[in-house]
Enzyme design. Structure first.
Site: not given
Ligand code: GLY
Length: 339
Positions: A108, A130, A172, A214, A224, A228, A232, A235, A239
């Protein structure tokens, strides 16, 4: 050597820029650490891992999957890892994602830190919390948001970075310039990849500028709900293309950015598509590609930014100013088909 501490909603992250990997022992108790890396980084830097507990992953985006997570967990059990163990991901985006994700679910939650070894991981993948895995063609469909305890940059790792990985990282960087930093966009226009590669100082400054850009966006909107989303840019389509056409992440989002510029022309009146396309091209990135638009659109519809029949799409108002606008899937499909 620079040290900053950035606060997030429930924790903070220490950033060590231009720091030697050998100083890792000053940041964490390495007796309680498990280093996670991939076979490429391990091969080039084996001596740096001597006398440490190390898990070596197979290299490549195709290994950013549940099976790898299971295998890491089994190895942690064999190493008798416990809740005091800290996981340290030393590698590119796949390594940082797997490390952060495993650390978030094993027992956990363990502490974790990152030593990003690619430009892309230094300016993007290691930052923001993320961390997740792909499921089939769906990128990052499963994951968590949890911040690392530290991020350490040692540019020695860039010495063994292949050219394709440099290009990947600059996708990026160009994205950040497009959405937030017109002055950096101009700097990138004036310079070239070669110039950055031969001048360590300028690449270090550029990497730090991007990492901080960032980080500040994430600090203001960690989960997000607003700003934030700008990260993207490129993306959504990127993606959808990435795992279907086996493109690198940088190549995929570069095509995504070129298309997003065209979509912006229609929705925001953006006028600088040619400048963006020229910059991507200058840094060795693809902009237009022929692909099965229906097949790609079917994957794109599963994007996390979709809300029923609408999509929150990142566009540009002008260079250095991104914006998120809702677009109906129908309209989006029509525009993409027409490009
Ligand atoms: N690990 C990439 C992000 O949080 O955007």
């Amino acid at each position: 050597m620079k040290h900053f501490s950035f606060k997030f909603s429930s924790s903070s992250t220490d950033y060590f820029f231009a720091y030697s990997f050998s100083n890792l022992k000053k940041i964490v108790d390495l007796q309680n650490a498990v280093l996670i890396t991939d076979e490429n980084v391990f091969r080039h830097h084996e001596k740096r891992f001597k006398n440490r507990d190390v898990i070596v992953l197979k290299a490549g985006e195709e290994y950013k999957v549940q099976e790898t997570v299971d295998s890491v967990i089994e190895q942690l059990i064999e190493m008798e890892a416990d809740r005091k163990t800290i996981l340290i991901g030393v590698g590119g985006g796949v390594v940082t994602d797997i490390t952060g994700y495993v650390a978030s679910v094993f027992m956990r939650g363990l502490k974790f830190g990152f030593v990003p070894t690619t430009v892309l991981a230094m300016v993007d993948a290691s930052i923001g919390g993320k961390n997740g895995i792909d499921v089939g063609v769906y990128k990052n469909l499963v994951g968590t948001i949890r911040q690392p305890s530290f991020i350490l940059h040692d540019t020695v790792f860039l010495n063994s970075l292949p050219e394709t990985e440099w290009v990947n990282g600059f996708a990026e960087i160009i994205k950040h310039a497009c959405i937030k930093d017109a002055a950096m966009f101009q700097e990138l226009e004036k310079k070239s990849l070669k110039k950055y590669q031969v001048r360590k100082k300028s690449v270090c400054e550029l990497i730090q500028r991007n990492a901080i850009l960032k980080t500040k966006v994430v600090q203001r909107d960690e989960f997000e709900n607003g700003e934030r989303r700008l990260l993207n840019f490129g993306h959504t389509l990127g993606h959808a293309l990435e795992n279907q056409y086996e493109l690198s992440h940088g190549q995929a989002i570069s095509i995504g950015m070129a298309y997003a510029c065209h979509i912006s022309e229609r929705l925001t009146g953006f006028k600088d598509t040619a400048r963006v396309v020229h910059l991507l091209d200058k840094y060795g990135l693809p902009t237009y590609a022929s692909f099965d638009k229906q097949k790609v659109f079917d994957v794109l519809k599963m994007d996390k930014k979709r809300e029923r029949k609408e999509m929150n799409y990142v566009m540009l108002e002008k260079i250095g100013k991104g914006t998120v606008q809702k677009i109906s899937l129908k309209n989006l499909e029509q525009i993409i088909s027409g490009i």
